[in-house]
Design an enzyme around this catalytic site. Sequence first.
Site, mmCIF file in Angstrom:
data_model
loop_
_atom_site.group_PDB
_atom_site.id
_atom_site.type_symbol
_atom_site.label_atom_id
_atom_site.label_comp_id
_atom_site.label_asym_id
_atom_site.label_seq_id
_atom_site.Cartn_x
_atom_site.Cartn_y
_atom_site.Cartn_z
ATOM 1 C CB THR A 1 -0.977 0.102 1.198
ATOM 2 O OG1 THR A 1 -1.506 1.438 1.259
ATOM 3 C CG2 THR A 1 -0.337 -0.196 2.534
ATOM 4 C CB ILE A 2 0.732 4.500 -1.799
ATOM 5 C CG1 ILE A 2 -0.737 4.873 -1.616
ATOM 6 C CG2 ILE A 2 1.008 3.978 -3.187
ATOM 7 C CD1 ILE A 2 -1.143 6.136 -2.395
ATOM 8 C CG ASP A 3 -2.750 4.471 2.143
ATOM 9 O OD1 ASP A 3 -2.449 5.291 1.261
ATOM 10 O OD2 ASP A 3 -3.879 3.947 2.233
ATOM 11 N NE ARG B 1 -4.147 30.226 -8.644
ATOM 12 C CZ ARG B 1 -4.619 31.438 -8.388
ATOM 13 N NH1 ARG B 1 -5.134 31.723 -7.198
ATOM 14 N NH2 ARG B 1 -4.578 32.382 -9.307
#
Length: 347
Positions: free
Chosen positions: A130-132, A271
Amino acid sequence: MKLKKIRRIGVLTGGGDCPGLNPTIRAITRKALKEKVTVIGIKNGWKGLIKRNTAILDRQAVSGILPKGGTILGTSRTNPYKQEGDLAKLKKNIRALRLDMLIAIGGEDTLGVASKLYKEGVNVIGVPKTIDNDLSCTDFTFGFDTAVNIATEAIDRLHTTAESHHRIMVVEIMGRHAGWITTYAGIAGGADIILIPEVPFDFNEVCEIIKKRHKTGRDFSIVVVAEGAKFKNEKFILKTEKKDAFGHVILGGIGQTLAAEIEKKTGFETRVTVLGHIQRGGTPSAFDRVLATRFGIKAVELALEKDFGKMVALKGNKIVSVPLKAAVGKLKTVNKELYDIAKIFFG
Ligand code: F6P
């Protein structure tokens, strides 16, 4: 029934994709073929086992996939415990496919299912992805390093445009309820403020830090915010009221809200950039390719030893095995020690 020798293993990838899945599939297949074990690729996570959607993985099938992002097997967030009848179909198909065991490559949801299936007598081994980076019992999951590199590069790029326009740039980063990607990329990219789910933030404090920084001549700022971060005493900001198949809320939108509030309160032009799925796509970093390869080899070794109900894990620089149940029991979140380091650079 006592298993004699492991001859046929099934492999599946479930949950959100991430860079490193293909190197794992390749490693599992190459090692298994060396041991004269047949590998059955199951398509689209648990869904493929419910629908019996499979393909044999031979040397040719895994050729050239090492640098490729995503997963050649496809993935889904299908939860076989959700829909009545699915679990029975899944078990029936394990028998029909004559699978001696299953290797499930996934995050907390996919491996949560694997852990339950093991309790019900299915021979299964988990591989954490998982990237998490939020799975317990492993120092790192693969996918994380690549995502951190992508987010860091984005922060570097946003720095130059922020500086030219004397703006505040808010960058929303994935990670669900853990702030690992945000903290690592924030530190690596030199962000001026890092906001993570583990520490609900005081909005006035955030604005004070920015104003103070601008007063001292640094008239631009980079604020990185995890999608799961929240204003103190407020709820998470959600993309939609819908939940996924595992009952998780779908996060997103904090960047937009925060940017609007910062501009209103400080008067500085602001932004927002939402990195989104760019963090999950594309080629895995060298670190992730190596970790994924080591995990894949260890998973096959455990299978051959019939050491089921385990998840392969990284501890220090060693690949070990841990009980699946322990790995999925609790989310691994950012520790205070790391966040304290990040805070030294605020402002
Ligand atoms: O778990 C990986 C992850 O990318 C999270 O960081 C994010 O919240 C979620 O998946 C997004 O899921 P989906 O791919 O369903 O939009």
